[in-house]
Enzyme design. Structure first.
Site, mmCIF file in Angstrom:
data_model
loop_
_atom_site.group_PDB
_atom_site.id
_atom_site.type_symbol
_atom_site.label_atom_id
_atom_site.label_comp_id
_atom_site.label_asym_id
_atom_site.label_seq_id
_atom_site.Cartn_x
_atom_site.Cartn_y
_atom_site.Cartn_z
ATOM 1 N N GLY A 173 -11.824 -25.365 -20.251
ATOM 2 C CA GLY A 173 -10.915 -25.625 -19.286
ATOM 3 C C GLY A 173 -10.060 -26.957 -19.351
ATOM 4 C CG ASP B 173 -2.014 -23.576 -14.760
ATOM 5 O OD1 ASP B 173 -1.285 -24.313 -14.233
ATOM 6 O OD2 ASP B 173 -3.172 -23.135 -14.322
ATOM 7 C CG HIS C 8 -7.692 -21.618 -8.930
ATOM 8 N ND1 HIS C 8 -8.662 -22.552 -8.558
ATOM 9 C CD2 HIS C 8 -7.567 -21.944 -10.231
ATOM 10 C CE1 HIS C 8 -9.113 -23.212 -9.505
ATOM 11 N NE2 HIS C 8 -8.115 -23.004 -10.479
ATOM 12 C CB ALA C 9 -11.766 -17.623 -10.019
ATOM 13 C CE1 TYR D 205 -13.791 -26.623 -15.376
ATOM 14 C CE2 TYR D 205 -14.885 -24.816 -16.388
ATOM 15 C CZ TYR D 205 -13.967 -25.379 -16.098
ATOM 16 O OH TYR D 205 -12.546 -24.913 -16.585
ATOM 17 C CD GLU E 124 -1.960 -21.066 -11.912
ATOM 18 O OE1 GLU E 124 -1.766 -19.657 -12.215
ATOM 19 O OE2 GLU E 124 -3.113 -21.399 -11.864
ATOM 20 C CG ASN F 74 -3.232 -26.870 -15.129
ATOM 21 O OD1 ASN F 74 -3.011 -26.338 -16.084
ATOM 22 N ND2 ASN F 74 -4.338 -27.011 -14.149
ATOM 23 C CG ASP G 198 -9.970 -23.184 -5.258
ATOM 24 O OD1 ASP G 198 -9.905 -23.254 -6.442
ATOM 25 O OD2 ASP G 198 -10.988 -23.436 -4.574
ATOM 26 C CD GLU H 60 -5.226 -24.632 -9.940
ATOM 27 O OE1 GLU H 60 -4.837 -23.625 -10.692
ATOM 28 O OE2 GLU H 60 -6.307 -25.284 -10.645
ATOM 29 C CE LYS I 33 -5.354 -23.967 -17.447
ATOM 30 N NZ LYS I 33 -5.293 -24.067 -15.963
#
Ligand SMILES: [Mg+2]
Length: 442
Positions: free
Chosen positions: A27, A252, A354-355, A37, A278, A254, A327, A304, A224
């Site tokens: 993650g 992505d 998004h997941a 998480y 993303e 972020n 999301d 997301e 990422k």
């Protein structure tokens, strides 16, 4: 209990559940180097012991302190309601919490309080689907257009989508619903995977996981990016060489960049035929996304962290995105996501939900599948994110086969965690925590 007394909501039980995922750098991305998480987890208990509703807000660790407190604040709004007041009026159930002026002041309709309300709204939908004996995607899809529209708050949307337009769209989809349900049960819904692409992974691990993903049937891989442009050029190049031209590669960031930095960085990556970038910048910066989209050839997306339907509306109206993420646990529950899906359909913007995290795959698959059956009739030009983490903690975990999510058949929203998980991972009594996390407690 009197013989014919209506079933009531007797409790909103809340749990602080955390998993020490930062130990493996699972993650990890450019903004979130060490996520643990976590779920601020909500259970709507009823006086029927066999019937409860489950929902969660996803956080990446210490945010759970605040998120759980927000869930606890909702107890007076739901305890004592009859089951019918929840499951027969999911629009009213949401409106009482979203519209409460003293809670609304904290947003309006964004952030911690809105996420908590979304978790409880989703628990209400879970309860309704369980009561009906249907998986949520099917429960949504088999509601009438009028029933679906009654769950949606169109305030602030009517310059982009009116209730009458939504009704027309839903009615147009009706004749094909039963055939699409059969098609979905037979084919599943396309998935894409982020598992190879975490920033903390070595090139060797990334390429091994990329090869495994392609062998497993995934047609899109996401990496990422955003810490070092030289690293990103190398990683995109290595993965493109490894998977060949027919597998899509998305990236992505972020929210890592300012607008001009995003444009400069993405120009370095334009040669890799990327499927999308993303979250190139702040999720609130509608005009920034539009500027990036005008400047680069890479398709632009976000969603997301998009806080509510109003920002989604602006993204669509401004032509700021080529596609969006939704999301299941960010906005005000199923109701608000239905509004977003309907707007996306009207504006012709594809949705790649998004997941990942904990429980987000379990939840959002239902929304994508309901969209296919009851709204757009499309699934093969889009895909749901898949990350293979923490599914073992759920009673009805997602099933992936040949790069597709199989449609759930068990009743509900797939959000129910094992009772043993609620005991073993309850914070801070659960696993041994990192020194940083423990230090933050004191
Ligand atoms: Mg993302």
């Amino acid at each position: 209990m009197a013989k014919h007394a209506p079933v009531k909501i007797t409790a909103l039980d809340t749990y602080d559940i955390r998993f020490p995922t930062s130990r493996q750098l699972d993650g990890s991305d450019a903004m979130n180097p060490d996520p643990d998480y976590s779920a601020a987890y909500a259970v709507l208990r009823t006086d029927d012991p066999a019937l409860a509703g489950y929902g969660l807000a996803f956080t990446i660790g210490r945010g759970n302190d605040v998120q759980k407190a927000a869930l606890d604040a909702l107890r007076p709004y739901v305890v004592g309601l009859t089951l019918d007041e929840v499951t027969h009026d999911l629009g009213g159930f949401a409106a009482r919490m979203v519209g409460d002026s003293q809670l609304r002041w904290l947003g309006p309709e964004k952030g911690v309080m809105h996420m908590a309300i979304g978790a409880v709204i989703n628990a209400g939908w879970d309860l309704a689907a369980r009561r009906a004996g249907k998986p949520l995607w099917r429960y949504i899809a088999e509601l009438t257009p009028e029933q679906l529209v009654a769950t949606i708050d169109f305030r602030y949307l009517s310059d982009a989508l009116t209730p009458d337009e939504a009704l027309q769209m839903l009615r147009a989809a009706e004749p094909a619903k039963s055939a699409r349900i059969e098609q979905l049960l037979a084919e599943g819904y396309p998935a894409y995977t982020t598992s190879p692409g975490w920033l903390g992974y070595t090139d060797e691990k990334m390429l091994r996981l990329a090869r495994e993903a392609v062998a497993d049937g995934f047609r899109t891989i996401k990496l990422k990016v955003g810490l070092s442009v030289e690293d990103d050029v190398r990683r995109c190049s290595l993965v493109r060489q490894t998977v060949g031209p027919d597998v899509a590669i998305a990236v992505d960031a972020n929210q890592r960049w300012d607008v001009h930095a995003a444009i400069d960085w993405l120009r370095r990556l334009e040669g890799f035929d990327l499927a999308w970038i993303e979250e190139p910048t702040s999720p609130d910066d509608v005009l920034g996304h539009a500027a990036i989209r005008r400047a680069v050839s890479v398709p632009v997306s976000t969603g997301e962290h998009t806080q509510n339907r109003v920002i989604f509306k602006q993204l669509f109206q401004a032509g700021a995105v080529d596609l969006v993420q939704i999301d299941a646990a960010r906005v005000g529950g199923v109701n608000e996501n239905l509004a977003i899906l309907l707007m996306a359909a009207k504006f012709g913007v594809r949705v790649f939900p998004h997941a990942g995290g904990v429980g987000l795959c379990e939840l959002v698959q239902h929304l994508a599948m309901a969209d296919f059956v009851a709204i757009t009739g499309r699934k093969d030009d889009r895909a749901i994110e898949f990350v293979d983490h923490l599914h073992e903690h759920f009673d009805d975990p997602v099933t992936i086969r040949d790069g597709h999510y199989l449609a759930p058949t068990a009743p509900g929203f797939s959000a129910r965690m094992h009772e043993s998980t609620l005991v073993e991972y309850r914070f801070p009594d659960g696993p041994v925590w990192s020194e940083q996390t423990v230090a933050a407690l004191h």
